[in-house]
Design a protein around this motif. Structure first.
Motif, PDB file in Angstrom:
ATOM      1  N   TYR A  45     -11.776   3.588  10.363  1.00 21.39           N
ATOM      2  CA  TYR A  45     -11.470   4.206   9.073  1.00 21.39           C
ATOM      3  C   TYR A  45     -10.257   3.515   8.459  1.00 21.39           C
ATOM      4  CZ  TYR A  45     -14.574   8.148  10.213  1.00 21.39           C
ATOM      5  OH  TYR A  45     -15.660   8.934  10.523  1.00 21.39           O
ATOM      6  N   VAL A  46     -10.378   3.130   7.175  1.00 23.67           N
ATOM      7  CA  VAL A  46      -9.340   2.352   6.501  1.00 23.67           C
ATOM      8  C   VAL A  46      -9.097   2.938   5.099  1.00 23.67           C
ATOM      9  CG1 VAL A  46      -8.589   0.042   5.836  1.00 23.67           C
ATOM     10  CG2 VAL A  46     -10.301   0.309   7.641  1.00 23.67           C
ATOM     11  N   PRO A  47      -7.849   3.237   4.732  1.00 23.00           N
ATOM     12  CA  PRO A  47      -7.579   3.720   3.376  1.00 23.00           C
ATOM     13  C   PRO A  47      -7.763   2.609   2.344  1.00 23.00           C
ATOM     14  CG  PRO A  47      -5.520   3.321   4.527  1.00 23.00           C
ATOM     15  CD  PRO A  47      -6.617   3.132   5.538  1.00 23.00           C
ATOM     16  N   ILE A  48      -8.107   3.019   1.122  1.00 28.44           N
ATOM     17  CA  ILE A  48      -8.293   2.055   0.030  1.00 28.44           C
ATOM     18  C   ILE A  48      -7.348   2.401  -1.109  1.00 28.44           C
ATOM     19  CG2 ILE A  48      -9.881   1.073  -1.659  1.00 28.44           C
ATOM     20  CD1 ILE A  48     -12.191   1.860   0.140  1.00 28.44           C
ATOM     21  N   GLY A  49      -6.491   1.434  -1.468  1.00 31.52           N
ATOM     22  CA  GLY A  49      -5.690   1.513  -2.682  1.00 31.52           C
ATOM     23  C   GLY A  49      -6.250   0.502  -3.663  1.00 31.52           C
ATOM     24  N   GLN A  50      -5.753  -0.741  -3.600  1.00 30.17           N
ATOM     25  CA  GLN A  50      -6.353  -1.821  -4.378  1.00 30.17           C
ATOM     26  C   GLN A  50      -7.384  -2.606  -3.572  1.00 30.17           C
ATOM     27  OE1 GLN A  50      -6.461  -2.718  -7.442  1.00 30.17           O
ATOM     28  NE2 GLN A  50      -4.908  -1.414  -8.373  1.00 30.17           N
ATOM     29  N   GLY A  51      -7.472  -2.362  -2.268  1.00 31.77           N
ATOM     30  CA  GLY A  51      -8.584  -2.914  -1.502  1.00 31.77           C
ATOM     31  C   GLY A  51      -8.263  -4.009  -0.514  1.00 31.77           C
ATOM     32  N   SER A  52      -7.028  -4.506  -0.466  1.00 28.99           N
ATOM     33  CA  SER A  52      -6.743  -5.634   0.424  1.00 28.99           C
ATOM     34  C   SER A  52      -6.902  -5.263   1.895  1.00 28.99           C
ATOM     35  CB  SER A  52      -5.332  -6.176   0.172  1.00 28.99           C
ATOM     36  OG  SER A  52      -4.343  -5.213   0.475  1.00 28.99           O
ATOM     37  N   GLY A  53      -6.491  -4.050   2.268  1.00 24.51           N
ATOM     38  CA  GLY A  53      -6.570  -3.643   3.668  1.00 24.51           C
ATOM     39  C   GLY A  53      -7.988  -3.590   4.197  1.00 24.51           C
ATOM     40  N   ILE A  54      -8.862  -2.887   3.481  1.00 26.08           N
ATOM     41  CA  ILE A  54     -10.239  -2.764   3.963  1.00 26.08           C
ATOM     42  C   ILE A  54     -10.955  -4.114   3.884  1.00 26.08           C
ATOM     43  CG2 ILE A  54     -11.148  -2.000   1.713  1.00 26.08           C
ATOM     44  CD1 ILE A  54     -13.129  -0.228   3.307  1.00 26.08           C
ATOM     45  N   CYS A  55     -10.648  -4.918   2.864  1.00 21.10           N
ATOM     46  CA  CYS A  55     -11.271  -6.252   2.787  1.00 21.10           C
ATOM     47  C   CYS A  55     -10.821  -7.126   3.949  1.00 21.10           C
ATOM     48  CB  CYS A  55     -10.941  -6.907   1.456  1.00 21.10           C
ATOM     49  SG  CYS A  55     -11.808  -6.171   0.041  1.00 21.10           S
ATOM     50  N   GLY A  56      -9.551  -7.028   4.320  1.00 18.14           N
ATOM     51  CA  GLY A  56      -9.071  -7.769   5.481  1.00 18.14           C
ATOM     52  C   GLY A  56      -9.770  -7.350   6.753  1.00 18.14           C
ATOM     53  N   CYS A  57     -10.019  -6.042   6.899  1.00 20.99           N
ATOM     54  CA  CYS A  57     -10.728  -5.550   8.082  1.00 20.99           C
ATOM     55  C   CYS A  57     -12.171  -6.043   8.113  1.00 20.99           C
ATOM     56  CB  CYS A  57     -10.691  -4.022   8.114  1.00 20.99           C
ATOM     57  SG  CYS A  57      -9.059  -3.328   8.477  1.00 20.99           S
ATOM     58  N   ILE A  58     -12.831  -6.031   6.963  1.00 23.89           N
ATOM     59  CA  ILE A  58     -14.209  -6.516   6.886  1.00 23.89           C
ATOM     60  C   ILE A  58     -14.277  -7.994   7.247  1.00 23.89           C
ATOM     61  CG2 ILE A  58     -16.097  -7.023   5.280  1.00 23.89           C
ATOM     62  CD1 ILE A  58     -15.293  -4.393   3.802  1.00 23.89           C
ATOM     63  N   MET A  59     -13.351  -8.782   6.685  1.00 24.75           N
ATOM     64  CA  MET A  59     -13.343 -10.217   6.953  1.00 24.75           C
ATOM     65  C   MET A  59     -13.089 -10.502   8.431  1.00 24.75           C
ATOM     66  SD  MET A  59     -14.011 -12.136   4.311  1.00 24.75           S
ATOM     67  CE  MET A  59     -13.411 -13.668   5.024  1.00 24.75           C
ATOM     68  N   ALA A  60     -12.087  -9.844   9.021  1.00 30.81           N
ATOM     69  CA  ALA A  60     -11.764 -10.083  10.429  1.00 30.81           C
ATOM     70  C   ALA A  60     -12.927  -9.684  11.330  1.00 30.81           C
ATOM     71  CB  ALA A  60     -10.498  -9.325  10.809  1.00 30.81           C
ATOM     72  N   ARG A  61     -13.528  -8.540  11.044  1.00 30.52           N
ATOM     73  CA  ARG A  61     -14.690  -8.111  11.836  1.00 30.52           C
ATOM     74  C   ARG A  61     -15.802  -9.144  11.790  1.00 30.52           C
ATOM     75  NH1 ARG A  61     -18.463  -3.841   9.100  1.00 30.52           N
ATOM     76  NH2 ARG A  61     -18.708  -5.726   7.820  1.00 30.52           N
ATOM     77  N   ASP A  62     -16.110  -9.613  10.600  1.00 26.14           N
ATOM     78  CA  ASP A  62     -17.215 -10.554  10.452  1.00 26.14           C
ATOM     79  C   ASP A  62     -16.899 -11.904  11.102  1.00 26.14           C
ATOM     80  OD1 ASP A  62     -18.473  -8.525   9.107  1.00 26.14           O
ATOM     81  OD2 ASP A  62     -18.274  -9.432   7.107  1.00 26.14           O
ATOM     82  N   LEU A  63     -15.657 -12.362  10.951  1.00 24.35           N
ATOM     83  CA  LEU A  63     -15.281 -13.646  11.552  1.00 24.35           C
ATOM     84  C   LEU A  63     -15.309 -13.591  13.075  1.00 24.35           C
ATOM     85  CD1 LEU A  63     -12.356 -14.707   9.177  1.00 24.35           C
ATOM     86  CD2 LEU A  63     -14.629 -15.740   9.335  1.00 24.35           C
ATOM     87  N   LEU A  64     -15.038 -12.409  13.635  1.00 31.27           N
ATOM     88  CA  LEU A  64     -15.075 -12.245  15.088  1.00 31.27           C
ATOM     89  C   LEU A  64     -16.469 -11.874  15.595  1.00 31.27           C
ATOM     90  CD1 LEU A  64     -11.695 -10.353  15.583  1.00 31.27           C
ATOM     91  CD2 LEU A  64     -12.187 -12.730  16.206  1.00 31.27           C
ATOM     92  N   GLY A  65     -17.414 -11.675  14.692  1.00 32.72           N
ATOM     93  CA  GLY A  65     -18.789 -11.370  15.088  1.00 32.72           C
ATOM     94  C   GLY A  65     -18.967  -9.994  15.691  1.00 32.72           C
ATOM     95  N   LEU A  66     -18.173  -9.026  15.250  1.00 37.32           N
ATOM     96  CA  LEU A  66     -18.241  -7.672  15.797  1.00 37.32           C
ATOM     97  C   LEU A  66     -19.161  -6.792  14.952  1.00 37.32           C
ATOM     98  CD1 LEU A  66     -14.461  -7.176  16.648  1.00 37.32           C
ATOM     99  CD2 LEU A  66     -16.289  -8.075  18.109  1.00 37.32           C
ATOM    100  N   LYS A  67     -19.500  -5.642  15.504  1.00 40.52           N
ATOM    101  CA  LYS A  67     -20.441  -4.733  14.843  1.00 40.52           C
ATOM    102  C   LYS A  67     -19.783  -3.440  14.378  1.00 40.52           C
ATOM    103  CE  LYS A  67     -23.853  -7.542  15.700  1.00 40.52           C
ATOM    104  NZ  LYS A  67     -24.439  -8.344  14.589  1.00 40.52           N
ATOM    105  N   THR A  68     -18.475  -3.367  14.426  1.00 44.00           N
ATOM    106  CA  THR A  68     -17.765  -2.146  14.053  1.00 44.00           C
ATOM    107  C   THR A  68     -18.134  -1.705  12.639  1.00 44.00           C
ATOM    108  OG1 THR A  68     -15.897  -2.827  15.431  1.00 44.00           O
ATOM    109  CG2 THR A  68     -15.493  -1.077  13.820  1.00 44.00           C
ATOM    110  N   GLU A  69     -18.467  -0.422  12.505  1.00 43.16           N
ATOM    111  CA  GLU A  69     -18.732   0.167  11.197  1.00 43.16           C
ATOM    112  C   GLU A  69     -17.394   0.445  10.514  1.00 43.16           C
ATOM    113  OE1 GLU A  69     -21.937   3.372  10.362  1.00 43.16           O
ATOM    114  OE2 GLU A  69     -20.069   4.476  10.694  1.00 43.16           O
ATOM    115  N   ILE A  70     -17.207  -0.079   9.323  1.00 41.90           N
ATOM    116  CA  ILE A  70     -15.951   0.110   8.605  1.00 41.90           C
ATOM    117  C   ILE A  70     -16.166   1.103   7.469  1.00 41.90           C
ATOM    118  CG2 ILE A  70     -14.210  -1.005   7.155  1.00 41.90           C
ATOM    119  CD1 ILE A  70     -14.501  -3.473   8.917  1.00 41.90           C
ATOM    120  N   VAL A  71     -15.328   2.145   7.473  1.00 41.63           N
ATOM    121  CA  VAL A  71     -15.458   3.247   6.522  1.00 41.63           C
ATOM    122  C   VAL A  71     -14.196   3.313   5.680  1.00 41.63           C
ATOM    123  CG1 VAL A  71     -15.765   5.740   6.240  1.00 41.63           C
ATOM    124  CG2 VAL A  71     -16.932   4.533   8.114  1.00 41.63           C
ATOM    125  N   GLY A  72     -14.355   3.186   4.367  1.00 42.32           N
ATOM    126  CA  GLY A  72     -13.216   3.303   3.465  1.00 42.32           C
ATOM    127  C   GLY A  72     -12.875   4.753   3.203  1.00 42.32           C
TER     128      GLY A  72
END
Length: 323
Positions: A173-200
């Protein structure tokens, strides 16, 4: 936006000023949610929030590419401005930061203490940002936006730390203001090849990204009157929204009362201080508790910069009793 090599390089840049923040499994929070919990403590950075990472990476590139830059200017509700002031001071660059009138008194004091020239303008973040952009045009100062690939690259370093510490998270679970935090989490997850569900997570009083996610297109709001100022966004960034729409599972809306309950839960269960946006992830997890049984859940405690009066209102003797 960036690759894993660039993310590793950014982590090294951030690490010169910010040690890796802890990720703790708190047993009382686990009891409260009825499942395994890992909290990423971005409230433990030198500015008390995750944003410091983005400012350090952004200013590193800016200073390398424009060594004679006369200064920077930006707008904020607090943590973005603290990040830029902190990073600018390390590079010897002046920083002008615009905030709306009535902004957090203690965040304003912190920005000034880090060396920022603070200007109050307008009734909300959007008005402050528009005025900062106008001033940038005639002063020659470099306008730092609230969302930019370098800011995302910087804040993604916390997600890199978290996912390498806990690669088996089912949900984050990630808070959203302007979006940098959740976008960073999405990018890191994808680059590491993980399957974690990310919820804003957004406030019911400032749900622009949540409404946009549901509609499949940008939706703006007229107001953003949440007490959780780190989520007080009326107009989504188009680039952030595109990445969130592609990479997030859903966006949960939480009320200010739910945020207040989560702040109290962090305080009683972990003795950690969370600001409104910092507690939003826990608020969303508590709202979705029936869905979490048997899951390993990550919570981003994105910051702890809460004014004392608001802390007293949400946590003090006048606050509602907790279950």
């Amino acid at each position: 936006m960036f690759d894993l090599t660039e993310l590793e390089r950014a982590h090294a840049i951030v690490g010169q000023a910010v040690p890796a923040t802890p990720a703790h499994a708190w047993p009382l929070l686990a009891e409260r949610l009825g499942t395994e919990i890992v909290v990423k403590h971005e409230n433990h950075t030198p500015i008390g929030a995750f944003k410091v990472r983005g400012g350090l990476v952004y200013l590193d590139r800016l200073k390398r590419e424009r060594p004679s830059i006369p200064g920077i200017i930006s707008a904020t509700r607090g943590n973005h401005g603290q990040s830029l002031a902190f990073a600018a001071s390390r590079h010897g660059i002046p920083a002008v930061i615009y905030v709306p009138r009535g902004n957090s008194v203690e965040k304003n004091r912190a920005m000034k203490a880090f060396g920022a020239d603070l200007v109050e303008h307008g009734q909300d973040f959007q008005a402050a940002a528009e005025e900062a952009q106008r001033r940038a045009q005639f002063t020659g100062l470099h306008m730092v936006p609230s969302f930019h690939p370098d800011l995302v690259l910087g804040v993604a370093t916390y997600a890199l730390e978290l996912f390498r510490n806990a690669p088996d998270l089912d949900i984050l679970y990630v808070p959203i203001g302007q979006g940098s935090g959740i976008c960073g989490c999405i990018m890191a997850r994808d680059l590491l090849g993980l399957k974690t569900e990310i919820v804003g997570v957004q406030s019911t009083q400032a749900p622009s990204y949540a409404l946009s996610f549901a509609a499949g297109k940008i939706v703006t709001t007229e107001t953003s009157n949440t007490l959780a100022d780190g989520m007080a966004t009326r107009i989504p960034d188009a680039n952030a929204f595109a990445l969130i729409r592609k990479g997030a599972a859903r966006i949960v809306q939480v009320t200010d009362d739910e945020v207040g309950a989560a702040i109290r839960a962090y305080w009683t269960d972990t003795h950690n201080l969370a600001e409104g946006a910092g507690a939003a992830a826990l608020a969303a997890a508590l709202q979705e508790k029936p869905k979490l049984s048997g899951k390993r859940v990550g919570l981003v405690l994105s910051g702890g910069n809460i004014d004392f009066d608001l802390f007293r209102r949400w946590v003090g003797t006048d606050a509602p009793a907790m279950a």
